[in-house]
Design an enzyme around this catalytic site. Structure first.
Site, PDB file in Angstrom:
ATOM      1  N   LYS A  75     -13.546   4.645   6.771  1.00  0.00           N
ATOM      2  CA  LYS A  75     -14.091   5.544   5.752  1.00  0.00           C
ATOM      3  C   LYS A  75     -15.604   5.433   5.686  1.00  0.00           C
ATOM      4  CE  LYS A  75     -12.942   4.695   1.462  1.00  0.00           C
ATOM      5  NZ  LYS A  75     -14.177   4.468   0.689  1.00  0.00           N
ATOM      6  N   HIS A 130       0.838  -1.193   0.000  1.00  0.00           N
ATOM      7  CA  HIS A 130       0.000   0.000   0.000  1.00  0.00           C
ATOM      8  C   HIS A 130       0.879   1.253   0.000  1.00  0.00           C
ATOM      9  CE1 HIS A 130      -3.403  -2.389   0.099  1.00  0.00           C
ATOM     10  NE2 HIS A 130      -3.685  -2.409   1.392  1.00  0.00           N
TER      11      HIS A 130
END
Length: 898
Positions: free
Chosen positions: A555, A133
């Site tokens: 999120k 990532h």
């Protein structure tokens, strides 16, 4: 990552020393005037934080910089932030050297002790998993330069350096090289680069430290501990949203890991050959050693009486042949003997065991416990594969691929969910394939089968431990797992009777999926076709792997709700697994930032519910965290030992008997519900919020950084739902809002106090002190709020041209910020964040005066760039690079931003 609190008594003098040397370098290369300007801005920013200069002093000086001076200034503050990190880390390492390590502290603890540790170790299993990532903005060349400075600094701190003047000379040279090393990548990193980065970390640090730590634990336990610590990697096999990962990248990942690993083994064997000059004229030679020496084919008369050397030459030749057979690469030191490659790591270990037994047979156990023992431990830990690779794909891709296979076999694909699940289960139990070599499949389906076929080939080539598991992201039903299993079966990774060749793991990440996770797992384990494979499994108690993730759940639902729903899901999943007679292996999907599940690894593990680590624990290590935690042998040893000690403590902990768990559940259900509503109201129910986010943060500029191989968003919709969690968190960190790490907490606590009054406040404070989970939540919240800055955040909001939208959204953020500070004071009893952690507070406070000016410049440069390109015009030369340099510097200064 959560940076351990360094002693500022150690780090501050080191930083002053490095800062002075940096000043020398800047003066040499840019002149005294430039150094004076930088120093004036630094002093102004420090003065603003100390309250001795008026707000805006630094910004006013920044406005007077010419374009070429701006680049030098940004570079100077970026490098200073890097040097601050190096000084802090050196202070942490110095403190670690002075006291016992995590395992020694457990052994010395009167409540535990050596016998407790010996009992617990066989029950423990951890697997740090390196991922690609993209939050590591530094180039490897920069990381290497930082490591060189750190090495000199460690010698200085430990008192091993030469005199101060010579040490300064070496440090100045290294600082100059860092100053003259290009910070930004000129080309976007691709999967091959990510593979090389992981191999570098594995070979540079973990290969040296992991086997030694396992050996130390085995001595404590008095028995072998297979599977105690296993490194994993997603790099080359994680294709969820990454179109550049395929069968060839998986094959390359295995090949490069094997090359590096076997090259290290061969070097160790060469060194052993130099050491074991033992003569048969002086010691007796056991028959099995003599046989191994004879089999080597080494007929040199110079070694006729040296059976160990002859045996080692044979082992070396066989391993060199193994390297060539597995990777096509020749050994760094070619052998003049002809030998067959080893069939597997166990065969190599058997030969090394012959040497070990022979040495001990004539009283040379101390020799056996040296280099030979390290080599044997390495082979036991890493085999021929090194890190165990993992394969991940989204359930939607599996669904389309399964449909293509069923249609290729002439089967009608039912629309009814129950009928579809029944068909998938029947085909999973059937030995017949659905496709053949000439079957024409859609490109996506062929791609999926190709990478799983490469996985099957890797197991055959590198051994059954080469792949750790296959992960299904966005798992929303047991049918998602059936579809993945069907594709595995088609690729030879699932047999109808014995089940999967590697574990199949659902990934639950959104709030809805976390809440549904226990029912999904129960449905999956209840399927007859799955239960049948458990019955035929060789293990006494089968293991079900389950991954839970913070990134998308945060999120989706915000910091507090995400943290609580993950914990609840783990507890409920463990209960489901127990009912089915299965051990649950939890895979913790943590990021580097608080908004993605970051923070102290120890606190995070101890905050897990009772029973969560009984079946083993995996954790993701990603972005800038990889180098920080595993970039040097000392850091790797400390990180592994800290994680292992935390798992040992967590594994021994039973449910609290004083009612704290029940109290925690009651309170958190209330808090989470209110935090969720507040967060969703802002992020998903506020008109124009996505546009505000895009304009008030450097999102688009981050997307253009060449730091990762995958796109920033899953689609081009522009919706928050489709944006990857990493740029979501990274953008808010750059703009100093840090919204994913705190928003909603203030509203939740305010509502709780409105309902429960002073008694409610007392309950919250008690939980913050007595509950491991609540303590971790509060600690991470403090870290985030200490690094956020509403004044700077307000300046970013001014990048939004729509005044009404700007006022509405930032007004909501500012109001919640105030409520959250009040909530934190209620929880901790301290008026400011980190009030109870003065060392960490001072360390952060030392950095912020060097970060703030970079924020001010970033805002200015973004404004100029957007104005220049608004009508399709060209960006002025160097403007985008300047923005990217500020992103690098802010990231370095704040550290846990990705």
């Amino acid at each position: 990552m959560s940076v351990p609190a360094p002693s500022t008594d150690v780090s501050r003098p080191l930083l002053r020393r490095l800062g002075r040397l940096l000043g020398d370098v800047i003066k040499d290369q840019s002149g005294q005037e430039m150094l004076d300007r930088i120093e004036a801005i630094r002093a102004a920013s420090v003065g603003e934080h100390a309250g001795t200069r008026p707000a805006g002093s630094a910004a006013a000086l920044l406005a007077g910089l010419a374009p070429d001076q701006t680049t030098v200034f940004i570079h100077g503050f970026c490098v200073f932030s890097q040097l601050a990190n190096i000084a802090d880390d050196a202070a942490v390492r110095a403190a670690a050297r002075q006291g016992p390590g995590p395992l020694d502290r457990l052994r010395q603890d009167p409540a535990r002790g050596a016998h407790w540790l010996a009992r617990q170790l066989p029950e423990c299993s951890i697997a740090p998993v390196l991922t690609a990532h993209p939050t590591e903005v530094r180039r490897k060349s920069v990381i290497d330069r930082e490591a060189s400075i750190a090495a000199v600094l460690d010698a200085v701190v430990a008192g091993h350096a030469d005199d101060d003047e010579l040490a300064d000379t070496r440090l100045r040279r290294e600082v100059r090289l860092l100053w003259n090393t290009r910070v930004l990548r000129t080309d976007r990193i691709d999967v091959r680069d990510e593979i090389e980065n992981v191999v570098s970390v594995l070979a540079g640090s973990l290969l040296k430290e992991l086997p030694g730590l396992v050996r130390a634990c085995e001595r404590i336990a008095g028995r072998p501990l297979p599977g105690l610590i296993e490194m994993g990697s997603w790099v080359g096999g994680d294709r969820d949203g990454n179109p550049f990962v395929d069968g060839s990248t998986l094959e390359r990942a295995f090949t490069r890991q094997c090359e590096a690993l076997l090259a290290s083994y061969l070097d160790e064997l060469h060194q052993l050959g130099g050491e074991l000059s033992i003569s048969s004229r002086l010691v007796p030679v056991p028959a099995d050693l003599e046989a191994l020496a004879q089999q080597s084919g080494d007929t040199s008369p110079h070694r006729a009486d040296e059976p160990y050397r002859r045996a080692l030459r044979g082992i070396f030749a066989r391993l060199a042949a193994t390297l060539e057979a597995l990777t096509g690469a020749a050994a760094p030191r070619p052998s003049d003997l002809v030998a067959e490659p080893y069939a597997d790591p166990q065969t190599l270990l058997a030969d090394l065991d012959v040497l070990d037994r022979a040495l001990r047979s004539h009283g040379a156990g101390d020799v056996a416990d040296g280099r030979l023992a390290r080599l044997r431990a390495g082979v036991e830990a890493f085999g021929f594969h090194f890190a165990r690779l993992e394969l991940r794909q989204n359930a939607a891709v599996h669904r389309r691929t399964a449909d293509a296979l069923l249609e290729a076999a002439g089967l009608a694909v039912p629309q009814d969910p129950g009928e579809r699940a029944a068909l998938l289960a029947r085909e999973l139990a059937s030995p017949r394939p659905l496709s053949g070599p000439r079957t024409a499949l859609p490109e996506e389906a062929g791609h999926e089968l190709g990478i799983l076929a490469a996985g099957r080939a890797a197991l055959d080539r590198f051994g059954p431990q080469a792949i750790r598991r296959i992960i299904v992201s966005a798992t929303a039903s047991s049918t998602d797992l059936l579809e993945a299993a069907l594709i595995m079966k088609e690729a030879g990774l699932w047999e109808p009777v014995t089940g999967p060749a590697v574990p199949l793991a659902p990934l639950f990440e959104t709030i809805a999926d976390l809440r549904n996770a226990p029912a999904i797992l129960d449905s999956w384990l209840s399927l007859p076709v799955v239960a049948a494979t458990r019955a035929g499994a060789p293990a006494a108690r089968p293991v079900q792997h389950v991954m839970v993730g913070y990134s998308d759940s945060n999120k989706d639902g915000g910091y507090l709700t995400s943290s609580w729903e993950v914990r609840k899901a783990i507890s409920a999943l463990e209960a489901v697994a127990r009912r089915h007679g299965v051990a649950l292996h939890v895979f913790h999907g943590r990021g580097g930032s608080i908004g993605r599940g970051g923070g102290s690894a120890r606190e995070a593990v101890l905050a897990l519910p009772p029973g969560a680590v009984a079946g083993g624990l995996s954790v993701t290590e990603q972005g800038e965290v990889i180098v920080s935690k595993y970039g040097s042998p000392a850091a790797a040893r400390a990180s592994l030992e800290t994680l292992l000690a935390a798992c040992l403590e967590a594994g021994a902990r039973q449910a609290d008997t004083d009612g704290i768990e029940d109290e925690l559940t009651a309170v958190m259900e209330e808090l989470s519900a209110d935090a969720y509503l507040a967060y969703r109201e802002l992020v998903y129910a506020t008109p124009g919020f996505a546009e505000y986010f895009r304009l008030a943060t450097p999102l688009s500029e981050i997307a253009r950084l060449k730091i990762g191989s995958r796109p920033a968003a899953r689609t081009t919709s522009g919706r928050i739902e489709d944006l990857r969690a990493i740029p979501w968190v990274f953008s808010w960190a750059q703009s100093r809002v840090m919204l994913p790490g705190w928003y909603g907490v203030g509203s939740a606590v305010a509502a709780f106090l409105a309902r429960h009054g002073d008694a409610g406040a007392a309950r919250l404070r008690r939980l913050a002190m007595e509950s491991r989970f609540m303590a971790a939540v509060v600690s991470n919240l403090e870290m985030v709020l200490a690094k956020a800055d509403p004044v700077i955040a307000h300046r970013y909001s001014e990048l939004v041209p729509d005044v009404e939208l700007r006022s509405r959204v930032f007004g909501a953020i500012e109001s919640e910020w105030t409520r959250t500070l009040e909530a934190l004071a209620t929880l901790t009893g301290h008026a400011t964040p980190l009030g109870g952690q003065p060392e960490l507070a001072r360390s952060i406070a030392l950095r912020l005066p060097y970060v703030d000016p970079l924020n001010h410049l970033q805002i200015e440069l973004i404004g100029r760039l957007r104005a220049a390109t608004a009508g399709g015009g060209e960006a002025p030369e160097g403007l985008a690079e300047g923005i990217h340099l500020t992103i690098n510097g802010i990231s370095a200064g704040l550290r846990n931003t990705g």
